[in-house]
Design a protein around this motif. Structure first.
Motif, mmCIF file in Angstrom:
data_model
loop_
_atom_site.group_PDB
_atom_site.id
_atom_site.type_symbol
_atom_site.label_atom_id
_atom_site.label_comp_id
_atom_site.label_asym_id
_atom_site.label_seq_id
_atom_site.Cartn_x
_atom_site.Cartn_y
_atom_site.Cartn_z
ATOM 1 N N SER A 196 -3.265 3.291 -7.792
ATOM 2 C CA SER A 196 -3.017 3.601 -6.386
ATOM 3 C C SER A 196 -1.571 3.990 -6.112
ATOM 4 N N SER A 209 1.270 7.404 -13.160
ATOM 5 C CA SER A 209 0.432 6.319 -12.667
ATOM 6 C C SER A 209 -0.123 5.589 -13.873
ATOM 7 N N GLU A 254 2.085 4.585 -1.588
ATOM 8 C CA GLU A 254 1.387 5.546 -2.449
ATOM 9 C C GLU A 254 2.306 6.222 -3.457
ATOM 10 N N GLN A 280 0.817 -1.217 0.000
ATOM 11 C CA GLN A 280 0.000 0.000 0.000
ATOM 12 C C GLN A 280 0.853 1.271 0.000
#
Length: 290
Positions: free
Chosen positions: A56, A284, A31, A29
């Motif tokens: 994400s 991203s 970022e 997780q």
């Protein structure tokens, strides 16, 4: 925000491919991530075009560049720069040439020792390096593979550090030149893992002063999962010298359980986070080519 701005892939001396590293970052997780392979942007460029780079996760351009300051090897992390910059890429190619020359010299020194003569060291090293950028970490892994040492620290202590049979002095570019490569490519130059150099407080301050005079903008304040006297001291220096604060695990391989990807303490409150100053290179999957 969970970030990691110092890690490595198989493009240099890491154990995971760029896509595997991205998958691990997503699992953890994270970022924002910068892949900072030694003296190459190949890891970042490969990951940038992988579908595994999900919405994400923002991927920041990165590299870790070897340089010298007053006879010491120093590593400078570059973040958020233009990967197409010709001056930067020419400089990185020059350092990769220096790495190849050093590797040949280390091979010659080790091969001259009777206990290594039974092995085809050049072939074994080539297998270790693969498509990556050769470094002393590959020699350490080779010595582990052959059973001469149990871990990387033993490999350096017994064979690779100054004064040992496999040590070869490196003639890296000067600090000022490397900082200039990064900044003129629009990036942010960061002193990597400042505590690892084992400088006295005064000497580290002189390094920081010279670094800032050359145009350097930041320092890695956090390298560990818990706050320490080192991180407190680096946070104080960041504030005193007006430097941005970065966080990076220097992750290389999963078996190094003390250095997990993104496993980093928070920045002290007085720090100015480097990620607040990124301008143009975050990507991203929503920006990926189809």
């Amino acid at each position: 925000m969970k970030v990691d701005f110092h890690c490595h892939t198989t493009a240099s001396d890491g154990a995971l491919t760029p896509s595997q590293l991205i998958e691990l970052a997503v699992q953890h997780q994270i970022e924002q991530l910068a892949i900072t392979d030694h003296d190459t942007t190949a890891g970042y460029e490969s990951a940038r075009n992988q579908q595994a780079c999900q919405e994400s996760l923002k991927l920041i351009s990165g590299v870790e560049i070897s340089c010298q300051w007053q006879g010491h090897t120093i590593h400078i992390v570059g973040l958020d720069f233009d990967c197409e910059n010709k001056t930067l890429q020419a400089g990185l190619e020059h350092i990769r040439d220096l790495r190849r020359t050093r590797a040949e010299a280390i091979l010659n020194k080790l091969s001259a020792r009777p206990n290594f003569s039974q092995h085809n060291l050049p072939k074994l090293l080539e297998q270790q390096v693969g498509e990556g950028i050769v470094g002393r970490g590959h020699f350490a892994q080779l010595l582990i593979q052959l059973g001469y040492v149990k871990n990387s620290q033993q490999a350096f202590d017994r064979y690779l550090k100054r004064g040992r049979v496999g040590f070869v002095k490196s003639e890296w570019p000067e600090l000022e030149q490397v900082v200039n490569w990064i900044t003129q490519a629009g990036g942010i130059a960061i002193i990597a893992h400042p505590a690892i150099y084992k400088f006295t407080s005064n000497k580290l301050n002189r390094l920081i002063q010279d670094f800032k005079s050359a145009g350097g903008q930041g320092i890695e304040v956090i390298n560990q999962p818990r706050s320490s006297s080192d991180s407190i001291g680096m946070a104080e220096r960041a504030q005193r010298f007006g430097l941005l604060a970065s966080k990076g695990s220097d992750f290389h391989r999963p078996e190094h359980t003390w250095r997990g990807l993104g496993w980093l303490a928070p920045l002290p409150a007085q720090c100015d986070p480097v990620w607040h100053h990124f301008n143009h290179a975050a990507t991203s999957s929503s920006h990926q080519p189809s």
